[in-house]
Write a protein that holds these residues in place. Structure first.
Motif, PDB file in Angstrom:
ATOM      1  N   GLN B 127      33.946 -46.986  28.013  1.00 39.18           N
ATOM      2  CA  GLN B 127      33.773 -48.009  29.053  1.00 39.18           C
ATOM      3  C   GLN B 127      34.939 -48.983  29.055  1.00 39.18           C
ATOM      4  N   LEU B 128      35.499 -49.196  27.862  1.00 41.42           N
ATOM      5  CA  LEU B 128      36.660 -50.074  27.769  1.00 41.42           C
ATOM      6  C   LEU B 128      37.836 -49.466  28.537  1.00 41.42           C
ATOM      7  N   LEU B 131      37.371 -49.856  32.193  1.00 36.38           N
ATOM      8  CA  LEU B 131      37.701 -51.216  32.622  1.00 36.38           C
ATOM      9  C   LEU B 131      39.210 -51.347  32.793  1.00 36.38           C
ATOM     10  N   PHE B 181      34.010 -57.435  26.506  1.00 39.27           N
ATOM     11  CA  PHE B 181      34.401 -56.926  27.826  1.00 39.27           C
ATOM     12  C   PHE B 181      34.867 -58.066  28.735  1.00 39.27           C
TER      13      PHE B 181
END
Lengths: 378, 352
Positions: B127-128, B131, B181
């Motif tokens: 997910q990083l 992003l 995040f």
């Protein structure tokens, strides 16, 4: 009579409707023990309750989680007992066992003078009518497609059938329980849950619990989802029910201040990894905690700067909670700022502090000032 | 001091930015017409401070917080007002593209219940990278490095966390992942929406300590939205209290807690049970918080539950919503109450 009771039990178990599951007097009648809610017979007593869960799934399969490792407590009629602890400490499991939604592995649970451990599950069920669970979330505890009237009518209709009451009794009783919880029956009865505020919904949930004349309410984080300005009203209601109806309240929360508000005159149990580590009269434990775990919990309560000053000895656990931490000695040793070799090897048992009602399970009990105190008015 | 910093922030990139919200009105389209969830709100987030925005359900606090992301969703829309962020300009007038860059870029947002904002099918590390891709980050190694630094700084085993799925993390760990995040792309404005609601006391205390630490270390301007005054009291220098879509009181946290002036702020603070002292000091607040459809359209939004109105029946309370105005004591406190304004006038009249 026994046959009739069996068939009713079977039917209610199929319908899985706990609120309407009420053959209390019938069931206990066959056991030959008294059940009127007075004296010690109305008390709730738990002795050495043990409960383990087998983890399911691929990764954790076979691992056993020990949710409760022998818990004792007693609540007199109209009394209050609060259980505080971190997430995963077993407090919710305890409430569910008491309300009969969860079984226990060993130990004894006495409801209304009747020991339940020796009874077959089917025979236990009617006794659990006497304990009603109030959930955290009043938004999901009420059927959104039904009006409050219809929500209250079902358990009342069954109750009327058992006790030979008329239809008029059902209507009257529905209004009565709403009155008891401080709602205006004329306003609330025709409405759907979404038309009510969180506080009103939680009152409807409590009113529904009262339809079966319970001896005790288990309130599991019952106000944490309710708006702050309405919370106190619901807490006051629970206090009133204790004094007016003699209903005992088992209050499960991580919010120490609400636990104190409900049960300042009751007992406070601090539970950690399925074990009671400190217990006593609520005000005593809060004013003079001696177990480092209790002290960590109380230190974590936010301080209202400007109104309160923090305790001088505030402390925090040295490690986060991890279920794989060793179980040989004190269960809290791995996180305790004061643990010694003895704590890591020997298990401390719950014992009284200098002959008082205050109990703790720590080799080195010491008073520390961790709770915030009101600032003197300037 | 604040004014001086404010003047320099627009030029100096390192200093925390100021956020200035003026006359902000956000309406939702409903069958009953467009109803305001936020009406004419003025709110300053001084650079480098943590401001706590407190309110009950339906007070408009989450809508207001979302507007800082330019993410008010239909059927809602910003009907009037401006949100000025140093270095970005007026968010209300930004293009969709620049807004998208600002979100997660200059403005970091930690969502309520982080478990619901993480993707359950992907590891945190994946997910990083997502992003990074969506924000056109070229240097993935640097991105992972700064994520690891942030996670380690919050007391987590960074490599393990990046390899984990959300269900393998505890509530407190997920909340810290949410903070990572929000900050990994070097945001300077941090918005936290109910960051501790699902957590127990000890995890809450840890998360708050971390919020405080990253806020100071990275020089942020932080808005913390919550229903829990205790949380604000613990970490925020300033507090703004919202009710029925308006800010009714704003000031230094300790001042407001010690001597709240608006009747709602006072009642709300009095409704909190304490762990020590006199239990009977806690008083419930009668009535219920208004919802979008039941906010009074004329007069003070709090009138129906107000003890002061019940006693004094000021005609002004029925006629119009009082403006958020400085009180006379010179403390910098802002209060929106006719009764407080009248008292101030009388007090100054007497001394003059």
């Amino acid at each position: 009579m026994i046959h009739k009771k069996r068939s009713l039990d079977g039917a209610t178990r199929e319908s899985l409707d706990r609120a309407t599951n009420g053959t209390g007097t019938d069931g206990t009648g066959t056991d030959g023990t008294g059940t009127d809610g007075t004296g010690t017979a109305g008390a709730i007593e738990a002795r050495g309750i043990v409960k383990s869960f087998k983890a399911r799934g691929d990764v954790l399969a076979g691992r056993t989680v020990r949710a409760l490792r022998g818990v004792d407590f007693r609540i007199p009629p109209g009394g209050a007992a609060s259980f505080i602890g971190e997430s995963g400490c077993g407090k919710t499991t305890l409430g569910r066992i008491l309300a009969g939604v969860e079984s226990f592995d060993s130990g004894e649970l006495v409801l209304g003078g009747v020991p339940l451990a020796g009874l077959a599950p089917r025979k236990r069920a009617p006794h659990f009518r006497r304990v009603q669970l109030i959930h955290q979330d009043p938004y999901s505890a009420l059927n959104p497609t039904r009006t409050v009237e219809s929500i209250l009518r079902d358990p009342l209709a069954l109750r009327a059938k058992q006790t030979g009451q008329s239809r008029a009794w059902i209507d009257g009783r529905a209004r009565e329980v709403l009155d008891l919880v401080g709602l205006d029956p004329g306003y609330v009865l025709p409405r759907f849950p979404h038309q009510l505020s969180g506080g009103m919904r939680q009152r409807v949930v409590i009113a529904r619990a009262l339809t079966v004349d319970p001896a005790a309410l288990v309130a599991d984080e019952a106000v944490s989802m309710i708006d702050v300005s309405l919370r106190l009203g619901v807490l006051n209601l629970l206090r009133e029910l204790r004094s007016t109806l003699g209903v005992s309240v088992l209050f499960i929360t991580h919010d120490v201040a609400t636990a104190r508000y409900i049960g300042a005159d009751g007992e406070l149990y601090v539970i950690y990894r399925g074990e009671i580590v400190e217990h006593g009269p609520t005000e005593t434990v809060l004013a003079d905690p001696v177990h480092p775990y209790t002290q960590c919990l109380l230190s974590a309560i936010p301080v209202l700067h400007g109104v309160e000053q923090p305790g001088a000895d505030r402390l925090a656990p040295t490690e986060p909670l991890d279920e794989s931490q060793p179980e040989d000695g004190c269960l809290f040793a791995a996180r305790c700022p004061f643990a010694t070799d003895r704590c890591r090897t020997e298990h401390p048992e719950l014992g009284h502090l200098g002959g008082t009602a205050h109990e703790h399970a720590c080799f080195y009990p010491q008073r520390r000032s961790v709770v915030a105190t009101p600032l003197a008015d300037t | 001091m604040t004014a001086a910093t404010q003047a320099t922030t627009s030029t100096a990139a390192a200093a925390p930015p100021a956020v200035t919200i003026r006359d902000l009105t956000i309406v939702y389209r409903t069958p009953a017409g467009e109803l305001p969830a936020v009406s004419g709100v003025d709110l300053d987030l001084p650079p480098g401070t943590i401001t706590g925005l407190v309110g009950e359900s339906g007070s408009g606090k989450s809508t207001l917080a979302l507007s800082l992301l330019g993410a008010v969703q239909r059927p809602g829309r910003i009907a009037a007002g401006s949100i000025h962020v140093d270095g970005l300009g007026n968010l209300v007038e930004l293009s969709a593209k620049s807004l998208q860059e600002a979100r997660g870029g200059e403005i970091g947002y930690v969502f309520q219940a982080a478990q619901n904002s993480l993707n359950p099918l992907k590891t945190v590390g994946k997910q990083l990278l997502d992003l990074g891709r969506s924000h056109g980050v070229r240097d993935r190694t640097a991105l992972v490095r700064s994520a690891k630094e942030l996670l380690a700084g919050m007391g987590l085993d960074a490599a393990r966390v990046l390899d984990s799925y959300q269900h393998e993390l505890s509530g407190g760990m997920r909340q810290r992942v949410g903070i990572m995040f929000a900050l990994v792309l070097n945001a300077h404005v941090l918005v936290l929406d109910e960051p501790t609601t699902a957590l127990d006391m000890i995890s809450q205390a840890n998360v708050l300590k971390i919020v405080r630490a990253v806020h100071t270390e990275r020089g942020l301007t932080t808005l913390l939205v919550t229903h829990d005054i205790g949380v604000v009291a613990e970490v925020a220098e300033r507090i703004a209290v919202m009710y029925g879509g308006v800010v009714v009181e704003q000031g230094e946290t300790a001042d407001v807690l010690r001597a709240p002036k608006h009747p709602y702020a006072r009642a709300l603070i009095n409704a909190i049970p304490r762990v020590s002292g006199d239990l009977s000091a806690a008083r419930p607040l009668p009535g219920r918080p208004p919802t979008l459809g039941t906010i009074p359209t004329r007069g003070c939004v709090f009138r129906e539950r107000c003890a002061v109105y019940a006693e004094r029946q000021l005609p002004a309370c029925v006629a119009e919503q009082p403006p958020l105005a400085p009180v006379a004591d010179g403390s910098g406190r802002l209060v929106a109450c006719h009764a407080v304004a009248v008292e101030d006038q009388q007090a100054t009249g007497e001394t003059a």
